[in-house]
Every structure is written in C-alpha cells, then in structure tokens.
Design a protein around this motif. Structure first.
Motif, mmCIF file in Angstrom:
data_model
loop_
_atom_site.group_PDB
_atom_site.id
_atom_site.type_symbol
_atom_site.label_atom_id
_atom_site.label_comp_id
_atom_site.label_asym_id
_atom_site.label_seq_id
_atom_site.Cartn_x
_atom_site.Cartn_y
_atom_site.Cartn_z
ATOM 1 N N THR A 37 0.850 -1.202 0.000
ATOM 2 C CA THR A 37 0.000 0.000 0.000
ATOM 3 C C THR A 37 0.883 1.249 0.000
ATOM 4 O O THR A 37 0.534 2.259 0.617
ATOM 5 C CB THR A 37 -0.945 0.017 1.225
ATOM 6 N N ALA A 42 -0.853 4.599 -5.638
ATOM 7 C CA ALA A 42 -1.908 5.627 -5.526
ATOM 8 C C ALA A 42 -2.280 6.178 -6.895
ATOM 9 O O ALA A 42 -2.301 7.390 -7.107
ATOM 10 C CB ALA A 42 -1.443 6.737 -4.599
ATOM 11 N N ALA A 52 -4.205 0.788 -3.466
ATOM 12 C CA ALA A 52 -4.180 2.223 -3.185
ATOM 13 C C ALA A 52 -3.019 2.523 -2.248
ATOM 14 O O ALA A 52 -2.319 1.614 -1.771
ATOM 15 C CB ALA A 52 -5.489 2.708 -2.569
ATOM 16 N N THR A 82 -9.862 11.881 -7.175
ATOM 17 C CA THR A 82 -9.524 10.960 -6.078
ATOM 18 C C THR A 82 -10.442 9.751 -6.089
ATOM 19 O O THR A 82 -11.581 9.813 -6.573
ATOM 20 C CB THR A 82 -9.626 11.666 -4.713
ATOM 21 N N GLN A 83 -9.922 8.645 -5.540
ATOM 22 C CA GLN A 83 -10.671 7.415 -5.327
ATOM 23 C C GLN A 83 -10.237 6.798 -4.007
ATOM 24 O O GLN A 83 -9.173 7.125 -3.469
ATOM 25 C CB GLN A 83 -10.377 6.397 -6.438
ATOM 26 N N ARG A 85 -9.873 2.869 -1.821
ATOM 27 C CA ARG A 85 -9.266 1.559 -2.113
ATOM 28 C C ARG A 85 -10.386 0.559 -2.341
ATOM 29 O O ARG A 85 -11.099 0.173 -1.425
ATOM 30 C CB ARG A 85 -8.374 1.105 -0.959
ATOM 31 N N SER A 132 -14.606 7.403 -8.761
ATOM 32 C CA SER A 132 -13.649 8.498 -8.786
ATOM 33 C C SER A 132 -14.402 9.823 -8.775
ATOM 34 O O SER A 132 -15.409 9.993 -9.466
ATOM 35 C CB SER A 132 -12.767 8.418 -10.034
ATOM 36 N N CYS A 159 -7.439 5.248 2.749
ATOM 37 C CA CYS A 159 -6.626 4.907 1.582
ATOM 38 C C CYS A 159 -7.079 5.782 0.419
ATOM 39 O O CYS A 159 -8.256 6.159 0.336
ATOM 40 C CB CYS A 159 -6.765 3.429 1.217
ATOM 41 N N ARG A 161 -6.454 6.911 -3.985
ATOM 42 C CA ARG A 161 -5.857 6.909 -5.319
ATOM 43 C C ARG A 161 -6.062 8.297 -5.918
ATOM 44 O O ARG A 161 -7.015 8.992 -5.558
ATOM 45 C CB ARG A 161 -6.495 5.837 -6.207
#
Length: 794
Positions: A37, A42, A52, A82-83, A85, A132, A159, A161
């Motif tokens: 992780t 990310a 993520a 952004t996203q 996990r 997202s 978490c 991304r």
C-alpha cells in the motif's frame, strides 16, 4: 493565457498518475501501512498492489499524513481526481475530506485555499471506495510539488488513489510583488473590493511579495469590472485595482521573479477600460531587467506607450514588447491614465536564452597548451562524425517520408491513429494506444459536438413573415438556417475557411493535396493562439522547415531565427464529421496559391492529432495592428505614437481586394472576411486567413444563436442573416465593412451603438427597403464594389 472565462476550462489534461508518465520514484508519502500500500500504488483507476496508498495506522483528526507528487516542472494544476481503495471488491477505505499543500522548490510549502478562504475540501472527496470524484480547483495551483493530505473527524483507516490534471506552466513566473489592491466606492454603484484575494505570498505594510494570486489564475475580468465570473464573491473580485495618487506616485510598481533566466519577447496585461467610470488602461509602462536575483537592475529600461481608447469601453489585452532582453527578474512601472487602473491577468512570452561566449582573458594559462589543443582537435573530429551521421539519418528519414501515402475518400471511415506516434502539440505528450489494457489519453470533460438548431433567429423578426408572402420572401421552406450551414460556418477550429459547393469538395482526390507530410516531432510548441469547438491554433517553431520545403518556399527571411508557423490542430475528441471537414479543408487549402491568401505549408495527418501547418505573420492581425495606431500627422511623430498613412491604408485595401478576387475566381466563399482575419508581416503584406473566430479577443464580434453556433452578423449581408445565403456577393458586403474598419483604424465595431438584436432588426429594414436604416453602410459598401469586382454587376 486567455480564454472565454478561464484558462482552467481548457488546461485540464491528465498529468500521468493513471497512465504511468509520472514515475514511481516521483510519488512519495509520509508513511505507508504495508509495502503493498505504498505511494506508488496511488494511481487512479489502477489496482496494483493492494489497490491504493494507505498511511500507517488509524488516521487521527490531528494527524498530517500526506501523499506527495513531483510533477517534474512548474505546472498549472486545475483539477484533482480521487478514489478510495476498492481492491477488486475487497477494500472499503476512502477519504471524505482532504487538504492540498504545494511548493515550487520542495522547501517552502503553501496551503491551498478556495476563493472563500477554506482549506479543507469537503465536497471534493469520496463517499465510497470505487467511484472516482473529479473536482476543479478554484483557484488553480501553479507549482511543481503537490501534497494531498487526508482529513478525518474521527480515528479511521484511510486509503487513496489520485490523478492530477492541468498543463505545463510555460510562463515560468514563480512570484510577483505589488501594492495591495484597494477599495472603490463609486457613488450610485456597489462598493468594489479590488484586492488580490487569492494571493499566497506575504502581506506586509500594504505590499504583496513572494507569491502568486489572481493575476495568474487564468481568469480574465469582464468589461464591467463589477460583474464577476465566480459565484458567491463580491463585486470587483476578478480585478486587482489601484487609485491614482494613493501610492505617492503616478504609477504602480510590480516585480516579477522567474524560475530561470529567460529571453523575454513580450508581456500581456489584461486591463479594464471602463473610461466613463474613471478606469483606463495604463498610459505607459517602463520595465527594468535583472539578469540574476543578486545583481543590480540594468540601467536601460524598455519603455512602451499605449494608445488610449476613449470610445470602446471593452476590457482588453495590452501587449508590451520587451525587446528580447535576458533576465530572471523584471520590475515594471505602470503609469496611470485616469483615476483608476485595474488588471485581471498578466502573462509573459519568452524564448531560448542566447549563447554567450566567455572572454579569452578569463581562460587559464597553465603551460598545457599543446595538450588542450590536442583535446580540442579530438572533440572537433568527434563532432564532425556525429553531425555527419545526424545529417545522413535526416536524409534517409526525409526520403522515406516522401513515399506516397494512401488517403481514403471522405465517405469512408477515416482511421489516422498510429500505435508508435508521440503527440507533440498536445501538452503534456499523449502515451501511445497499443491495446485495451492501456488507458487512452483523453480530456476530463468532452465538449458537446452537437449544435442546437438555430432557427430561433427567425423569431427575432416576427413581423418579417407578415411583410410579404412566403413565396415572395422565402420561397416555401426558406428562410431557415440549415444545420449543415451553421456547422460549416462554425468550422473545425471555431472558424470557417472558404465555403465551396458540396460537389466541388466531394470531387477532390488525393492528387489535390499538393503538400507533404511534415515530421510532427519537429514542431515545437510556443503559444496557443486560439481555440474553437473542435480544435486549436498553436504558434510553433518548425525545425528544418526551409530545407524540408526546398527552394521557392513561401517563408520570410528569418535572419537565422527559427521559422514560426501557425498550426491548426484537430482535437482527439472531435467527431467523425469534424475529422472529415478537417481533411476537406486541407484539400481545399492545398489548392490555393495567391500572395494575399495564407498558404498551407505542410500537414501531419498520418496520426492523431490531425494538423495543418500554415504561414505565420509577424505583425499579427490587421485589427490589432490598426487599433494601436493613429493617422500620420506631426502630432503623432512628436509623441512617438505609431502611425499609418492614407497610402498605407489604400495599399492594405488593394491587397485584401486582390486576395478576395482570387477566391471569387475559384467560386470560393470566405463567409468571415474582417480585419481580424487579415494577417500582416513585417513588410505590411496582408494575407487573408480564418483564425478570428477561434480567438477570445474577438468573441464579442460573433453572435451566438441558441447553442454553440456563432455568426459575425455585423459583417454579414442581409440575405446571409435572413436567408442563410452565402455567395461571392455577400463576401463583397463583408469586404465593404472591412474597408470601413480599415479607414476608421478599427477604433470601434460596425454598428457600435446597436446591440446584436438591433443589428438583426436593422437587417430587416434593409430587406424591406423602407428607408428606415439607422446606418448608411450600404452606400459605403456599394461604392467599393467596383474596386473589388472590376465593375461587374453582382
């Protein structure tokens, strides 16, 4: 940087988290829960590792854990995606809120705040682990290093991304300093706070220093400085303004610091000019230069005097030539022309630094002269071999590129993509498309390619249908604006280059394209000149273009400087119809050969994006050229105001007449002839082009009809507006209006006292011929018809 409302509306390209252009070593974090992780995982819409980046342990409300991205260069950042996990349906961690910090050098960090002063993005984060969320930054960020800091109200596991969107910051400006903006309290109007509300530097004793703010956020103010482009802000928000006399001098002094030493060609300042409220553009500016931050200011400044305009209250860009001076810092003093002076944007254009040769007096002399000479001879021989190999490779590539290529007819679906091509004109470069596993390079929000039916223009004149029978006026189903007519008028890049009968276009074949394929990697982006519905116009340097075109090429004498060209580029997200129109335009332009028509030099159509390369004229367009000048007189010489003579204006008119006569001889109809579409070189040679509609500077010259279709109604004949009929005769009308522009030095729009709706209503008066026209344009226009047509009846 300019746009209809904001540069951020167009500068929104993915910067490389998802597709891997940002490398793993450029992504770091304050901590990570496991090796799987780590920060390298990310990446938006990717599922590598455990899906993520996750900071170590439970995130506390007081914690400051961050994910840091090094973008490699100064970047204009406009959007953050952004996203959480998801990890193939096994993850459930995400961040409901986050903050952003940024830095130019990785040492001094600043906190991003929205236009209302809030640091935490509550509505810009996630509410699940898989969707997202892509949100604009208002204001955008100019930086190289970005830190995303998740925020929580209670201990929880987080978490994330990430993808970042924007484009390179070519200005290189890292900070500006200026006096604080002031408050304007006009009687009878709302109070206008003209402060730099998003400035991220220091505020001390009435001065701003060490930061960037509203003058570099890409948002240009409107003609009325009390009207803002942002929601929930105060009047005057888009401008920074100062009152004459309040600073103890008759000028505003600003200092600009850049990332490195640059060779400056010009500065563009977007200024308000609402003169009837005491606001004008600056009367003059004096700029001093500093080659290094620790050096003294050079003693010879560059001075520029503007031509003040008391007739047109529109806000405008004022271009200040900087004489190709080398510097890392500038100090400019803008002198007042009235009670107030207001700026909304300042940008700089700069080129490569000139090479300097060290003095021979500074060279060491340690008695090893024979050894040094031997080393130099060896190096020279190696360079000769390398140069020979490079020239040989270029020769081989050129021979291969001139091999015939097969181009399909327009009726067949055209595929022009290549798996091995690297896009140069889009910034940043687009990764190649090799399989469905690769994520394609695409815009965040695609523009709607469809036009709405603009038939509502007919409703502007409801009495028109009552003034005559359908047969007399419109002949059954006419008037109407056919969808194809409007799309054709709008054009691929927001303009229309020569309308021709459909049969003429469809009959063109590959042999009609007389220009060659140019290697797109030799086109170096310098500046975006304009943007339209489906494409963009760029100013580029074309490496080796004279050699590529050979003798007799229509290129100006560059005195050893790089060849500048205008590149019309079709967007990757354009529709199939737009692609076909673009290829038709290439075929049409390849047939044109006249000294007063802009010439197509070469194309790049073997892969996306499709490009056509045309001449670029040093003096810009005729409208801007004339509007900054006065008629020649003793007074203009005494005040050093640029001037033109009556013979100059006649010479320009004859050249435009010659170019249009050439188009008419081929039965081509331009549809948008105006001074904004006439370009000049250093010798005042005019060439007719079509870039006007794609440039924000002239957006007010076009009337928008129920959607995206736009028409230059102030230059159009009555039959073009009411019947949708464009012919050589309607071009003659536009030629007459263009002559009126020339001989009034483009100081105002045609029918400047009328609104767009009144112009259309007045067109109905022309149609009915009841003698109630509010302008006598027709007499001027028809007096020039003989000049254009040689006395023929139209």
């Amino acid at each position: 940087m300019t746009s209809d409302s904001s540069t951020a509306a167009h500068c929104r390209y993915p910067l490389g988290m998802e597709d891997g252009r940002i490398k793993d070593h450029d992504i770091t974090a304050s901590s990570q829960w496991y090796e799987t992780t780590g920060p390298q995982y990310a990446r938006l819409n990717r599922e590598e590792g455990d899906g993520a980046w996750c900071p170590a342990g439970l995130l506390q409300p007081s914690d400051t854990q961050y994910l840091q991205v090094d973008l490699g260069q100064l970047t204009f950042l406009t959007v953050v995606g952004t996203q959480g996990r998801y990890a193939r349906n096994s993850g459930k961690e995400f961040a409901r809120m986050y903050r952003l910090n940024y830095s130019h050098d990785g040492q001094l960090w600043r906190s991003w705040k929205n236009r209302l002063g809030n640091k935490v993005r509550k509505r810009g984060a996630n509410d699940n682990a898989y969707v997202s969320v892509i949100k604009d930054l208002h204001p955008p960020i100019i930086s190289r290093y970005i830190r995303l800091i998740p925020v929580t109200k209670m201990p929880t596991t987080v978490c994330m991304r990430l993808e970042l969107y924007g484009c390179p910051w070519h200005d290189g400006l890292t900070s500006y300093s200026s006096p604080e903006g002031q408050v304007m309290m006009p009687p009878g109007y709302p109070i206008a706070s003209l402060n730099d509300s998003t400035y991220d530097g220091a505020h001390e004793r009435g001065k701003l220093s060490g930061g960037l703010g509203q003058l570099t956020d890409g948002v240009t103010g409107q003609d009325d400085f009390l009207v803002t482009r942002q929601y929930h802000v105060w009047p005057g928000y888009d401008y920074v303004g100062w009152r004459n006399g309040s600073l103890g001098s008759g000028y505003v002094e600003m200092e600009f610091v850049f990332d490195k030493q640059r060779n400056f060609t010009s500065m563009k300042v977007h200024s308000n000019n609402m003169f009837y409220r005491g606001v004008k553009i600056f009367s003059s500016v004096s700029c001093s230069f500093k080659p290094r931050l620790i050096a003294n200011w050079e003693t010879e400044p560059v001075e520029f005097r503007t031509v003040l305009d008391d007739r047109n209250p529109s806000a405008r860009y004022v271009t200040v030539p900087l004489g190709r001076r080398n510097a890392k810092a500038l100090r400019c003093r803008f002198h007042f022309a009235d009670v107030w002076m207001m700026f909304s944007e300042i940008s700089f254009q700069s080129g490569r630094m000139g090479m300097t040769t060290p003095s021979t007096k500074d060279q060491p002399d340690d008695g090893n002269t024979p050894i040094l000479i031997g080393c130099l001879v060896t190096i020279i021989l190696l360079l000769v071999v390398i140069i020979f190999l490079i020239l040989w490779c270029q020769y081989v590539c050129k021979v291969l590129e001139k091999a015939p290529r097969r181009i399909l007819e327009e009726e067949v679906t055209v595929r022009l993509s290549s798996s091995s091509d690297t896009i140069i004109l889009q910034t940043p470069p687009v990764p190649p498309r090799v399989s469905q596993m690769d994520h394609p390079y695409e815009r965040v929000f695609l523009l709607d390619p469809q036009y709405q039916d603009p038939a509502g223009l007919r409703n502007k004149l409801p009495e028109l249908s009552r003034s005559c029978t359908p047969h007399q006026c419109f002949q059954s189903s006419v008037p109407h604006y056919a969808e194809t007519d409007i799309v054709s008028l709008q054009g691929v890049t927001g303009s229309n280059m020569y309308a021709v009968p459909a049969l003429t276009v469809d009959s063109l074949t590959r042999k009609d394209i007389s220009v060659a394929e140019f290697p797109r990697h030799r086109l170096l982006f310098r500046e975006k000149l304009g943007e339209g519905q489906f494409g963009e116009v760029h100013l580029c340097e074309a490496e080796g273009l004279p050699e590529f075109l050979g003798e007799g090429a229509p290129l100006p004498d560059r005195d050893g400087r790089p060849v500048l060209v205008a590149v019309k580029q079709l967007r990757a997200d354009a529709t199939n119809n737009a692609r076909n129109d673009f290829l038709k335009e290439i075929k049409i332009m390849s047939r044109l050969n006249d000294p007063n028509i802009i010439q197509l030099l070469c194309v790049c159509v073997s892969s996306d994006p499709l490009c056509m390369v045309t001449e670029y004229m040093d003096n810009g367009d005729l409208n801007m050229f004339l509007s900054q000048r006065e008629m020649e007189s003793t007074l203009t010489h005494a005040n050093n105001i640029p001037a033109v003579s009556l013979s100059d204006l006649l010479h320009m008119s004859v050249q435009i007449s010659s170019g249009m006569r050439y188009l008419a001889s081929l039965n081509f109809v331009h549809r948008d002839l105006a001074t904004r579409n006439c370009l000049l070189d250093r010798r005042l040679t005019i060439k007719i082009a079509d870039f006007g509609m794609s440039r924000n500077l002239y957006s007010s010259d076009y009337y928008r009809i129920q959607g995206r279709a736009v028409l230059p109604i102030r230059w159009m004949a009555w039959e073009s507006i009411l019947l949708g009929k464009f012919t050589t005769a309607s071009d003659v009308w536009a030629f007459g209006v263009t002559l009126w522009e020339i001989f009034t030095l483009c100081k105002e729009q045609p029918y400047s006292l009328l609104s767009d709706e009144q112009v259309i209503e007045n067109t109905g008066e022309f149609f009915r011929n009841q003698g109630r026209q509010v302008s006598d344009f027709s007499y001027l226009i028809y007096s020039f018809i003989h000049l254009y047509t040689g006395g023929k009846n139209i």
